[in-house]
Design an enzyme around this catalytic site. Structure first.
Site, mmCIF file in Angstrom:
data_model
loop_
_atom_site.group_PDB
_atom_site.id
_atom_site.type_symbol
_atom_site.label_atom_id
_atom_site.label_comp_id
_atom_site.label_asym_id
_atom_site.label_seq_id
_atom_site.Cartn_x
_atom_site.Cartn_y
_atom_site.Cartn_z
ATOM 1 C CG HIS A 1 6.331 1.234 8.133
ATOM 2 N ND1 HIS A 1 6.093 0.586 9.328
ATOM 3 C CD2 HIS A 1 5.137 1.261 7.488
ATOM 4 C CE1 HIS A 1 4.819 0.253 9.416
ATOM 5 N NE2 HIS A 1 4.209 0.649 8.308
ATOM 6 C CG ASP B 1 -2.439 -5.051 13.303
ATOM 7 O OD1 ASP B 1 -1.640 -6.005 13.226
ATOM 8 O OD2 ASP B 1 -2.390 -4.071 12.543
ATOM 9 C CE LYS C 1 1.031 1.064 13.653
ATOM 10 N NZ LYS C 1 0.048 0.902 12.570
ATOM 11 C CG HIS D 1 6.027 -3.668 7.357
ATOM 12 N ND1 HIS D 1 6.047 -2.399 6.807
ATOM 13 C CD2 HIS D 1 4.747 -4.094 7.256
ATOM 14 C CE1 HIS D 1 4.831 -2.082 6.382
ATOM 15 N NE2 HIS D 1 4.033 -3.087 6.645
ATOM 16 C CE LYS E 1 3.036 5.862 11.148
ATOM 17 N NZ LYS E 1 2.697 6.236 9.775
ATOM 18 C CB THR E 2 10.101 10.496 13.988
ATOM 19 O OG1 THR E 2 10.132 10.944 12.615
ATOM 20 C CG2 THR E 2 10.832 9.170 14.097
ATOM 21 C CB THR F 1 -0.926 0.023 1.227
ATOM 22 O OG1 THR F 1 -0.143 -0.179 2.412
ATOM 23 C CG2 THR F 1 -1.962 -1.094 1.130
ATOM 24 N NE ARG G 1 -4.309 0.611 3.787
ATOM 25 C CZ ARG G 1 -3.279 0.667 4.634
ATOM 26 N NH1 ARG G 1 -2.300 1.519 4.405
ATOM 27 N NH2 ARG G 1 -3.235 -0.112 5.684
ATOM 28 C CE LYS H 1 -4.015 0.683 8.433
ATOM 29 N NZ LYS H 1 -3.807 -0.628 8.996
ATOM 30 C CD GLN I 1 -4.850 -11.403 6.580
ATOM 31 O OE1 GLN I 1 -4.971 -10.206 6.352
ATOM 32 N NE2 GLN I 1 -4.257 -11.860 7.672
#
Length: 427
Positions: A48, A200, A235, A51, A238-239, A43, A89, A85, A179
């Site tokens: 990142h 999740d 999360k 993962h 993330k920064t 996606t 998305r 989410k 899935q």
């Protein structure tokens, strides 16, 4: 690590959040080479660091003799997983997904061994079976095995349904079935008996186990890794400036390295357990000595080194270390132009100019000082450096000797505040 103690080892490292029928699954692991899979939806054009845990879990199973399969969600990424989410998305075009699939496949290939015999890794794409399926057949043969009552009571779906302003579309709602079908197909064609994912994904994994049991009467297993959150509630990965990507073009190896150098001290040894293959006894020994001679600082650097090397390779690790030595230890002799190009991209603030009157002006424009008067006082107090050399002349005017590779100048205020001047060439 071997087949006998794999699950026990994962527990000790706190890598398991959910696991089904653990005793029976451990028996299966000890007797057979088990095929397992984890799915990644393209996606974005890059994975990142969120993962990393699932990828490294696949690697741990492979090192223990089992066969990892990576499933690229070429089809499911067109739908979008709604799990936890806040809103739907944005759906990308198929042509874009195809481009991202190529990039992500290349990234994943770096983590696993694809030429080691019976347990060589394999990468598949679920678009290869979904593009052949008939919607009526899918609803009749697969959809009938799922209860709407059960599906809407899954935590991830329930949260979205309760958000009146957002809700959930039928498109997203159907993701769970897709899935589950992935797991069924992989179990049928590749004897995959285990699906792993982030915590999740537990609802989606459970649906896959349910479908396999209904259609094949086989037992399948699920295992999830914990989702990590930072102490500030953000999360993991993330920064303030954005996501930490695995693609060096999106997040430079230096910035990637610095992310790990800047983690909270409380997480250092926990992360060494999660993200490295270091012996647990060695990690425990280091933790016991963390307050001796600032050992924790060296252990944090060790963590950054191991993960940066794993993701970006030794060459990029060395570059990240060189840049760090320049900025924090004033060792500029070994700097390379490629290192400065990394800094220009996302390492520190950058000031692009054709010309600059003097150092005082540069300090103001770079926000290292609020005014020329403050800039002058900083210089006189020996707080300012150019290319790691202290400047004491309050009226310093830039010259060619201040330019690294004729194009870059590094200005520093103290030890932690920096700006890179990029001298643009007149055309």
């Amino acid at each position: 690590m071997n087949k006998i103690n794999l699950i026990d080892e994962l527990h000790k490292r706190k890598l398991i959040f959910h696991i089904t029928n653990e005793i029976k699954f451990k028996e299966l692991l000890n007797k057979n080479v088990v095929s397992l899979y984890c799915g990644f939806d393209p996606t974005e054009e890059s994975l990142h660091i969120g993962h990393l845990l699932p990828l490294m879990m696949l690697k741990r199973f492979q090192l223990a003799g089992h066969k990892p399969i990576v499933l690229i969600g070429g089809a499911t990424s067109l739908i979008g997983d709604p799990s936890f989410k806040k809103k739907e998305r944005f759906l990308s075009k198929e042509s874009v997904i195809d481009k991202w699939t190529v990039k992500i496949t290349k990234q994943i290939s770096f983590f696993l061994d694809f030429n080691c015999g019976t347990n060589s890794a394999l990468i598949l794409n679920n678009n290869s079976w979904f593009k052949k399926i008939n919607i009526l057949s899918f609803l009749r043969d697969i959809g009938k095995h799922f209860s709407i009552n059960t599906m809407i009571n899954r935590e991830a779906i329930k949260k979205r349904i309760q958000r009146v302003e957002q809700g959930i579309s039928f498109t997203e709602f159907s993701y769970n079935l897709l899935q589950a079908y992935d797991f069924f197909i992989l179990n049928k064609k590749h004897q995959v008996s285990l699906q792993i994912g982030g915590s999740d994904q537990w609802g989606n994994i459970s649906s896959g186990m349910h479908l396999i049991h209904r259609l094949s009467k086989r037992e399948a297993y699920g295992l999830t890794v914990p989702l990590l959150m930072q102490n500030n509630g953000m999360k993991f990965g993330k920064t303030e400036s954005g996501t930490i990507w695995l693609d060096p073009k999106k997040t430079s190896p230096y910035k990637f390295y610095q992310f790990w150098m800047n983690i909270d001290d409380a997480n250092v040894y926990y992360f060494l357990k999660l993200f490295t293959f270091m012996d647990l006894k060695e990690i425990k020994r280091r933790e016991q000595n963390k307050n001796i001679n600032n050992q924790i600082i060296y252990d944090k650097a060790l963590l950054a080194k191991k993960i940066t090397s794993l993701v970006h390779g030794e060459k990029n690790l060395l570059a990240a270390e060189r840049i760090t030595n320049v900025l924090f230890f004033k060792n500029i002799e070994d700097i390379k132009i490629s290192d400065l190009q990394q800094l220009k991209k996302d390492g520190i603030p950058v000031l692009e100019v054709y010309k600059m009157k003097d150092l005082q002006e540069a300090l103001v424009f770079s926000s290292l000082s609020k005014s020329r008067t403050q800039a002058k006082n900083m210089i006189l107090s020996h707080s300012i450096s150019i290319n790691t050399k202290k400047i004491t002349n309050k009226n310093h005017v830039f010259n060619e000797n201040d330019k690294l590779f004729n194009q870059y100048t590094l200005i520093s205020r103290g030890k932690k505040n920096h700006c890179l001047i990029f001298w643009k060439r007149m055309i």
